[in-house]
Design an enzyme around this catalytic site. Structure first.
Site, short mmCIF file in Angstrom:
data_model
loop_
_atom_site.label_atom_id
_atom_site.label_comp_id
_atom_site.label_asym_id
_atom_site.label_seq_id
_atom_site.Cartn_x
_atom_site.Cartn_y
_atom_site.Cartn_z
N ARG A 1 0.83 -1.06 0.00
CA ARG A 1 0.03 -0.04 -0.11
C ARG A 1 0.81 1.21 -0.05
NH1 ARG A 1 -5.42 0.70 2.73
NH2 ARG A 1 -5.38 -1.51 2.79
N THR A 27 -1.01 7.60 -0.95
CA THR A 27 -2.55 7.18 -1.38
C THR A 27 -3.24 6.14 -1.31
OG1 THR A 27 -1.60 5.72 -3.11
CG2 THR A 27 -1.45 8.16 -3.86
N ASP A 65 -3.99 -12.44 9.86
CA ASP A 65 -2.80 -12.18 8.94
C ASP A 65 -2.07 -13.39 8.80
OD1 ASP A 65 -0.35 -11.50 7.95
OD2 ASP A 65 -1.02 -9.38 8.34
N ASP A 119 1.96 -13.20 8.98
CA ASP A 119 2.48 -13.13 10.27
C ASP A 119 2.43 -14.41 10.84
OD1 ASP A 119 2.80 -10.35 10.19
OD2 ASP A 119 1.27 -9.94 11.57
#
Ligand code: URA
Length: 242
Positions: A136, A140, A234, A237
């Site tokens: 990401r 933005t 996740d 993870d």
């Protein structure tokens, strides 16, 4: 509208009476023709139960995830082209079988997709594997391509795109755009994932109707942080962090 839960049904072999089969939540049915969901067998549901459990430790998470990944790769390979192939057996008789046609290549979406590389290697010895890193953009908050390493002849190959959690579809869409820019035809891409959201599938299928998705389970939906629910947290993870 609120996402509807995935359905609950009895799980087990057809010949067993319903009263002897336990109930479990199974995958939603895909509404798109280009999506294959693995059969909701007792094995698969038990493996998914293990990796969804927040109390499962890392060793067990890896072990059980690897078994699901193996099932996904085996199913994915069923979508590749084959040709009739007859062999002579040691008894001197013929057997009319099949052989795989065409070269393949894995492409993992880093980091979580790298967890699926081993399962692909176990099924396809010395398979070429490329990597794409999408993150990401801080400014933005849109997905941004940071890195890609892809075999030069990828346009001549069938591509198995690897990412365990198919949430919004943002990274997968960007990865497919990268592959298409490199000359890979959409119908030669198979996207393998463990758990998919209905939103991700919808978005992806309307953009890439010719691409095939193979998933182990279509879950209820996404939460406000774009985690899949009920999901498993996740994946990267839980698989990679000691
Ligand atoms: N990635 C994950 O690891 N988990 C999710 O639920 C969504 C994306």
């Amino acid at each position: 509208s609120r996402p509807s839960p995935a359905p609950t049904q009895t799980v087990g072999p057809d010949y067993r009476p319903e009263s002897q089969k336990p109930k479990a939540t199974v995958s939603k049915e895909p509404t798109q023709k280009n999506v294959t969901v693995l059969p909701q067998t007792p094995q698969l549901i038990a493996l998914l139960t293990k990796i969804r459990d927040a109390n499962t430790d890392r060793g067990d998470f890896i072990f059980h995830s690897n078994r699901i990944i193996r099932l996904l790769v085996e199913e994915g390979l069923n979508h590749l082209p084959t040709t009739a192939h007859t062999v002579t057996t040691p008894t001197g008789q013929h057997y009319d079988g099949l052989s795989f046609q065409g070269k393949i290549c894995g492409v993992s979406i880093m980091r979580a997709g790298e967890s699926m590389e081993q399962g692909l290697r176990e099924c396809c010895r010395s398979v070429r594997i490329g990597k794409i890193l999408i993150q990401r953009d801080e400014e933005t908050s849109q997905p941004k391509l940071f890195y890609s390493k892809i075999p030069d002849d990828i346009a001549d190959r069938w591509v198995l795109l690897l990412d365990p959690m198919f949430a919004t579809g943002g990274s997968a869409i960007m990865a497919v755009d990268v592959l298409k820019e490199r000359g890979v035809a959409e119908e030669r891409i198979l996207f393998l994932n463990l758990i998919a959201s209905p939103e991700g599938i919808e978005r992806f299928s309307s953009k890439f109707p010719k691409l095939h998705v193979v998933t182990a389970f279509i879950d209820q939906g996404l939460d406000d942080k774009n985690y899949i629910v009920p999901g498993l947290g996740d994946f990267g993870d839980r698989f990679f962090t000691i």
